[in-house]
Design a protein around this motif. Structure first.
Motif, mmCIF file in Angstrom:
data_model
loop_
_atom_site.group_PDB
_atom_site.id
_atom_site.type_symbol
_atom_site.label_atom_id
_atom_site.label_comp_id
_atom_site.label_asym_id
_atom_site.label_seq_id
_atom_site.Cartn_x
_atom_site.Cartn_y
_atom_site.Cartn_z
ATOM 1 N N THR A 26 0.860 -1.177 0.000
ATOM 2 C CA THR A 26 0.000 0.000 0.000
ATOM 3 C C THR A 26 0.894 1.224 0.000
ATOM 4 O O THR A 26 2.099 1.130 0.201
ATOM 5 C CB THR A 26 -0.940 0.009 1.223
ATOM 6 O OG1 THR A 26 -0.157 -0.049 2.425
ATOM 7 C CG2 THR A 26 -1.900 -1.170 1.199
ATOM 8 N N ASP A 27 0.337 2.388 -0.197
ATOM 9 C CA ASP A 27 1.104 3.630 -0.294
ATOM 10 C C ASP A 27 1.291 4.232 1.095
ATOM 11 O O ASP A 27 0.320 4.622 1.739
ATOM 12 C CB ASP A 27 0.368 4.614 -1.200
ATOM 13 C CG ASP A 27 1.204 5.824 -1.556
ATOM 14 O OD1 ASP A 27 2.118 6.184 -0.785
ATOM 15 O OD2 ASP A 27 0.942 6.418 -2.614
ATOM 16 N N ASP A 74 -5.212 4.381 1.877
ATOM 17 C CA ASP A 74 -4.752 3.196 1.167
ATOM 18 C C ASP A 74 -4.309 2.153 2.196
ATOM 19 O O ASP A 74 -3.144 2.019 2.517
ATOM 20 C CB ASP A 74 -3.594 3.564 0.231
ATOM 21 C CG ASP A 74 -3.194 2.417 -0.687
ATOM 22 O OD1 ASP A 74 -3.971 1.468 -0.829
ATOM 23 O OD2 ASP A 74 -2.100 2.493 -1.258
#
Length: 106
Positions: free
Chosen positions: A95-96, A102
């Motif tokens: 994920t970011d 996110d």
């Protein structure tokens, strides 16, 4: 205070973590790198990270990775404040680490 030529980081007043201020990108400058984290000792001093430990905030991402690749805060283990460590998001959850929404929903 950051030396001339270094990318200036500052905490965002909105609570979103680190934001990049205008300036030239950070390049790995030649010089001693005691902890081999891709930040020279001089840049470690500029950023306030430990030059004798590769992951100052213990989030699973080396300081140099955070500055050069992830653009996360090497002094904050959870740059986006979503409850997941930056290194965990980048290398395990995919994920970011800069986007709080996110997150993995199992």
């Amino acid at each position: 205070m950051l030396r001339s030529g270094a990318l200036a980081f500052a905490m965002s007043l909105s609570g979103c973590g680190f934001v990049v201020h205008e300036g030239p990108p950070v390049h790995h400058e030649p010089g001693r790198d005691r902890d081999r984290d891709r930040l020279s000792d001089r840049l470690e001093a500029d950023f306030g990270t430990r030059r004798d430990w590769p992951d100052t905030d213990l989030d699973g991402a080396f300081d140099g990775e955070e500055v050069h690749d992830l653009f996360t805060d090497p002094l904050d283990p959870d740059t986006d404040g979503d409850g997941y460590l930056d290194g965990e998001e980048a290398y395990e959850l995919f994920t970011d680490p800069l986007v709080p929404d996110d997150v993995p929903w199992g």
